[in-house]
Design an enzyme around this catalytic site. Structure first.
Site, mmCIF file in Angstrom:
data_model
loop_
_atom_site.group_PDB
_atom_site.id
_atom_site.type_symbol
_atom_site.label_atom_id
_atom_site.label_comp_id
_atom_site.label_asym_id
_atom_site.label_seq_id
_atom_site.Cartn_x
_atom_site.Cartn_y
_atom_site.Cartn_z
ATOM 1 N N ARG A 49 -2.536 75.713 71.684
ATOM 2 C CA ARG A 49 -1.433 76.020 71.273
ATOM 3 C C ARG A 49 -1.392 77.358 70.558
ATOM 4 O O ARG A 49 -0.364 78.245 70.551
ATOM 5 C CB ARG A 49 -0.833 75.028 70.408
ATOM 6 C CG ARG A 49 -0.765 73.697 71.114
ATOM 7 C CD ARG A 49 -0.417 72.442 70.142
ATOM 8 N NE ARG A 49 -1.542 72.588 69.032
ATOM 9 C CZ ARG A 49 -1.568 71.755 67.900
ATOM 10 N NH1 ARG A 49 -0.586 71.123 67.610
ATOM 11 N NH2 ARG A 49 -2.624 72.055 67.269
ATOM 12 N N LYS A 140 -16.609 62.506 71.623
ATOM 13 C CA LYS A 140 -16.617 61.511 70.736
ATOM 14 C C LYS A 140 -15.628 61.828 69.264
ATOM 15 O O LYS A 140 -15.504 63.089 69.302
ATOM 16 C CB LYS A 140 -18.064 60.899 70.252
ATOM 17 C CG LYS A 140 -18.728 61.926 69.543
ATOM 18 C CD LYS A 140 -18.718 61.920 68.047
ATOM 19 C CE LYS A 140 -18.837 62.969 67.041
ATOM 20 N NZ LYS A 140 -19.363 62.773 65.845
ATOM 21 N N HIS A 170 -23.680 64.486 72.685
ATOM 22 C CA HIS A 170 -24.930 65.613 73.064
ATOM 23 C C HIS A 170 -26.176 64.806 72.455
ATOM 24 O O HIS A 170 -27.235 65.684 72.754
ATOM 25 C CB HIS A 170 -24.614 66.744 72.309
ATOM 26 C CG HIS A 170 -24.404 66.720 70.702
ATOM 27 N ND1 HIS A 170 -23.363 66.290 70.274
ATOM 28 C CD2 HIS A 170 -25.112 67.225 69.948
ATOM 29 C CE1 HIS A 170 -23.434 66.375 68.844
ATOM 30 N NE2 HIS A 170 -24.507 66.846 68.516
ATOM 31 N N GLU A 208 -28.113 65.178 56.892
ATOM 32 C CA GLU A 208 -27.847 66.795 56.693
ATOM 33 C C GLU A 208 -27.513 67.135 55.334
ATOM 34 O O GLU A 208 -27.058 66.327 54.518
ATOM 35 C CB GLU A 208 -26.624 67.272 57.789
ATOM 36 C CG GLU A 208 -25.510 66.477 57.495
ATOM 37 C CD GLU A 208 -24.387 66.932 58.662
ATOM 38 O OE1 GLU A 208 -24.765 67.733 59.557
ATOM 39 O OE2 GLU A 208 -23.239 66.497 58.609
ATOM 40 N N ASP A 227 -18.511 58.691 62.603
ATOM 41 C CA ASP A 227 -18.873 59.925 63.061
ATOM 42 C C ASP A 227 -20.085 59.861 63.546
ATOM 43 O O ASP A 227 -20.413 60.666 64.547
ATOM 44 C CB ASP A 227 -18.826 60.898 61.761
ATOM 45 C CG ASP A 227 -18.945 62.452 62.058
ATOM 46 O OD1 ASP A 227 -18.105 62.619 63.453
ATOM 47 O OD2 ASP A 227 -19.825 62.972 61.724
ATOM 48 N N HIS A 232 -23.645 58.673 68.174
ATOM 49 C CA HIS A 232 -24.795 59.158 68.251
ATOM 50 C C HIS A 232 -26.066 58.348 68.102
ATOM 51 O O HIS A 232 -26.871 58.342 69.223
ATOM 52 C CB HIS A 232 -24.783 60.450 67.590
ATOM 53 C CG HIS A 232 -23.923 61.593 67.429
ATOM 54 N ND1 HIS A 232 -23.368 62.074 68.780
ATOM 55 C CD2 HIS A 232 -23.203 62.253 66.537
ATOM 56 C CE1 HIS A 232 -22.557 62.807 68.686
ATOM 57 N NE2 HIS A 232 -22.449 63.138 67.354
ATOM 58 N N LYS A 336 -24.418 62.901 54.644
ATOM 59 C CA LYS A 336 -24.247 64.505 54.325
ATOM 60 C C LYS A 336 -24.522 64.986 52.801
ATOM 61 O O LYS A 336 -24.701 63.694 51.854
ATOM 62 C CB LYS A 336 -22.717 64.494 54.371
ATOM 63 C CG LYS A 336 -22.034 64.748 55.777
ATOM 64 C CD LYS A 336 -20.585 65.171 55.685
ATOM 65 C CE LYS A 336 -20.075 65.198 57.019
ATOM 66 N NZ LYS A 336 -20.739 66.431 57.829
HETATM 67 P P1 NDP Z 1 -10.928 71.123 65.729
HETATM 68 O O1 NDP Z 1 -10.170 70.512 64.553
HETATM 69 O O2 NDP Z 1 -11.474 72.554 65.384
HETATM 70 O O3 NDP Z 1 -9.832 71.188 66.949
HETATM 71 C C1 NDP Z 1 -9.865 71.755 68.139
HETATM 72 C C2 NDP Z 1 -8.535 72.387 68.630
HETATM 73 O O4 NDP Z 1 -7.822 71.548 69.011
HETATM 74 C C3 NDP Z 1 -7.892 73.266 67.630
HETATM 75 O O5 NDP Z 1 -8.355 74.438 67.585
HETATM 76 C C4 NDP Z 1 -6.321 73.293 68.108
HETATM 77 O O6 NDP Z 1 -6.306 74.261 68.985
HETATM 78 C C5 NDP Z 1 -6.497 71.873 69.035
HETATM 79 N N1 NDP Z 1 -5.356 70.866 68.260
HETATM 80 C C6 NDP Z 1 -5.605 70.494 67.084
HETATM 81 N N2 NDP Z 1 -4.566 69.667 66.676
HETATM 82 C C7 NDP Z 1 -3.787 69.576 67.857
HETATM 83 C C8 NDP Z 1 -2.954 68.695 68.428
HETATM 84 N N3 NDP Z 1 -2.232 67.813 67.601
HETATM 85 N N4 NDP Z 1 -2.354 68.722 69.583
HETATM 86 C C9 NDP Z 1 -2.978 69.496 70.497
HETATM 87 N N5 NDP Z 1 -3.993 70.296 70.367
HETATM 88 C C10 NDP Z 1 -4.478 70.503 68.985
HETATM 89 O O7 NDP Z 1 -11.856 70.317 66.494
HETATM 90 P P2 NDP Z 1 -13.264 70.422 66.729
HETATM 91 O O8 NDP Z 1 -13.537 71.632 67.783
HETATM 92 O O9 NDP Z 1 -14.184 70.455 65.716
HETATM 93 O O10 NDP Z 1 -13.549 69.135 67.662
HETATM 94 C C11 NDP Z 1 -13.012 68.682 68.975
HETATM 95 C C12 NDP Z 1 -13.773 67.510 69.443
HETATM 96 O O11 NDP Z 1 -15.036 67.666 69.566
HETATM 97 C C13 NDP Z 1 -13.355 66.275 68.454
HETATM 98 O O12 NDP Z 1 -13.405 65.216 69.144
HETATM 99 C C14 NDP Z 1 -14.639 66.240 67.659
HETATM 100 O O13 NDP Z 1 -14.888 64.808 67.209
HETATM 101 C C15 NDP Z 1 -15.691 66.587 68.915
HETATM 102 N N6 NDP Z 1 -16.989 67.235 68.176
HETATM 103 C C16 NDP Z 1 -16.932 68.144 67.490
HETATM 104 C C17 NDP Z 1 -18.155 68.586 66.945
HETATM 105 C C18 NDP Z 1 -18.180 69.845 66.067
HETATM 106 O O14 NDP Z 1 -19.319 70.244 65.591
HETATM 107 N N7 NDP Z 1 -17.049 70.578 65.858
HETATM 108 C C19 NDP Z 1 -19.593 68.167 67.361
HETATM 109 C C20 NDP Z 1 -19.307 66.989 68.023
HETATM 110 C C21 NDP Z 1 -18.372 66.484 68.677
HETATM 111 P P3 NDP Z 1 -4.593 74.840 69.081
HETATM 112 O O15 NDP Z 1 -4.103 74.668 67.394
HETATM 113 O O16 NDP Z 1 -4.548 76.296 69.191
HETATM 114 O O17 NDP Z 1 -3.880 73.805 69.911
#
Ligand code: NDP
Length: 466
Positions: A49, A140, A170, A208, A227, A232, A336
């Site tokens: 977005r 997840k 992963h 960690e 988490d 995992h 953590k």
């Molecule tokens: P983020 O909180 O960084 O969110 C990812 C993106 O989702 C945001 O940049 C945002 O982009 C979009 N977003 C946020 N809220 C909404 C909403 N209400 N509606 C639509 N889009 C939205 O999450 P992560 O990248 O950390 O994680 C993403 C997924 O990956 C999760 O399920 C997490 O559990 C999983 N995951 C993450 C890991 C990590 O290390 N980060 C590791 C393993 C799994 P925008 O606002 O531009 O739309």
């Protein structure tokens, strides 16, 4: 060469930047022809977005590729074609714009989105006309309990068939997990002792040093149990405990590991942890120093609601009720802000039935240790030959396990882009994993297990170290 289009939803997020894009790059860096075939014709569309220029997005991809040393024609081709589209993935109209970018009938949709949004997007997708070979990759946590996981499964299956759904974990692509499959089934040394007759206890630990790192929005409503353990570490348990699959493929391996999880229950045979009969313990960090970094108390972190009683350290004891494993506790732990973090799979062996008279010494029990980061194997053995002729001492044999330029998320992307779900979680397994931890979530919800404290930088509450 495929001509697939990969649409990453949540492309502005942490996962995309830190893991997904480097994962794709690592397939290029690895240089295997089969991997290059997966990425050479790939068009990567980032979407979110937030407003982001194509140049800024291309810089994000370039930085990710540089970080894993991905270069050459395949990297250049991806960089040339890639673009960012501002879109709300819960809007059907925005999807029509996104789908115009798909050239051909191969589409991969990667949900790098907060879990709460995934269901809404899937509801929108089921009414759209998607390319025939559409693959969905979902992160997840998969749902919030067994019922919501079942509902999410049903919705995703109304979009594409089960064999085109990848529930990503992963840890299944971790070198240690993959190495364990080979250690177990391809070595005479380990295969015969991998059972309750020889193994006394199994520990799967992933601690960690990092604290919350600004992720309260997600973590404070999840905690360590949901988490890490529910997803995992249960997947790793399934590989430790599985019977030998007849083939390492999406059907046989996944059925064998699923059977191990179907047999897994919370431990019911009395104390596993000191000072408690409960099969679980939980704790939350208070202020302290982890190395040279000071962490505030978890409850003082921005966005944390102390009333949620979110644990940052969890330990549970489980049993795999099969002829191979019944009676052996499997202890799963993750925390953590741990000062000296362990990340390893440990099989502690039973003592020998009889030691010859006259042998002395306090050598411990033998342990097989498989470490996650870096991937490593060590055998902690009892040996003689020290200063006393018949004395027993401990000796280690250590090996570094084979490394690969392909990262864990490279493994994920290899599976997703090639639509080979061998290392992704089957729908029923995602539901099973919630079933396994539900009694613990219930007990914690009723405060039957105290939430203890530990200073950041310690290894957990003092009472646990016994
Ligand atoms: P983020 O909180 O960084 O969110 C990812 C993106 O989702 C945001 O940049 C945002 O982009 C979009 N977003 C946020 N809220 C909404 C909403 N209400 N509606 C639509 N889009 C939205 O999450 P992560 O990248 O950390 O994680 C993403 C997924 O990956 C999760 O399920 C997490 O559990 C999983 N995951 C993450 C890991 C990590 O290390 N980060 C590791 C393993 C799994 P925008 O606002 O531009 O739309």
């Amino acid at each position: 060469m495929t001509n697939a289009t990969l649409i990453i939803l949540g492309a502005t997020g942490d996962l995309t930047k830190r893991l997904l894009l480097p994962g794709i790059g690592s397939l290029i860096a690895g240089g295997e022809q089969a991997d290059l075939d997966l990425v050479e014709g790939l068009t990567v569309i980032g979407s979110g977005r937030s407003e982001l220029g194509d140049g800024e997005w291309r810089d994000t991809v370039t930085t990710a590729f540089d970080g894993v040393k991905a270069s050459g024609a395949a990297a250049d081709a991806i960089l040339e074609r890639t673009k960012y589209l501002q879109a709300d993935s819960t809007s059907a109209d925005d999807w029509k714009r996104l789908l115009k970018e798909v050239d051909g009938d191969e589409l991969v949709v990667y949900f790098a989105l907060p879990p709460a949004v995934v269901f809404k997007v899937a509801e929108v997708l089921k009414d759209l006309d998607l390319p025939k070979r559409t693959v969905l990759a979902v992160e997840k946590p998969f749902g919030t309990d067994a019922d919501s996981a079942a509902e999410l499964n049903e919705t995703l299956r109304s979009v594409v068939p089960e064999d085109q759904i990848h529930r990503v974990d992963h840890f299944l692509g971790q070198r240690a997990t993959l190495a364990m499959l080979a250690l177990r089934f391809d070595n005479r040394l380990f295969n015969p002792i991998w059972n309750a007759d020889d193994v006394e206890r199994v520990e799967i630990v992933y601690d960690e040093r990092l604290g919350l790192e600004g992720r309260a929005g997600y973590y404070d409503s999840a905690g360590a149990l949901k988490d890490m353990l529910q997803s995992h570490l249960l997947q790793v348990l399934s590989v430790v405990a599985t019977e030998a699959p007849s083939a390492v493929d999406a059907v046989d391996l996944r059925e064998a590991t699923a059977a191990a999880l179907r047999a897994t229950r919370v431990w019911e045979h009395g104390p596993v942890f000191p000072n408690t009969d409960a099969p679980s313990r939980r704790a939350r960090y208070t202020a302290g120093d982890v190395g040279d970094k000071h962490l505030p108390s978890y409850v003082e972190e921005d966005g944390v609601d102390p009333e949620r009683k979110t644990e940052t350290l969890a330990e549970v004891a489980l049993e795999v009720r099969t002829a191979r494993w019944a009676g052996v506790p499997f202890v799963l732990r993750s925390g953590k802000a741990v000062g000296a973090p362990r990340d390893e799979i440990v099989l502690r062996l039973r003592p020998v039935r009889h030691r010859p008279d006259g042998q002395t010494g306090d050598a411990g029990r033998e342990r097989i240790v498989i470490g996650f980061k870096p991937p490593r194997l060590s055998l902690e053995l009892t040996a003689g030959g020290g200063s006393m002729p018949f004395g027993l001492e401990s000796g280690d044999v250590s090996a570094t396990l084979p490394k690969s330029p392909v990262t864990e998320y490279g493994e994920v992307m290899r599976g997703v882009l090639g639509n080979d779900p061998t290392l992704s979680v089957r729908g029923d397994v995602a539901e099973q994993c919630w079933r396994i931890v539900q009694p613990i979530l219930d007990a914690w919800g009723k405060d039957e297990v105290p939430l203890e404290d530990y200073p950041a930088g310690s290894d957990g509450p003092a009472s646990w170290s016994a």
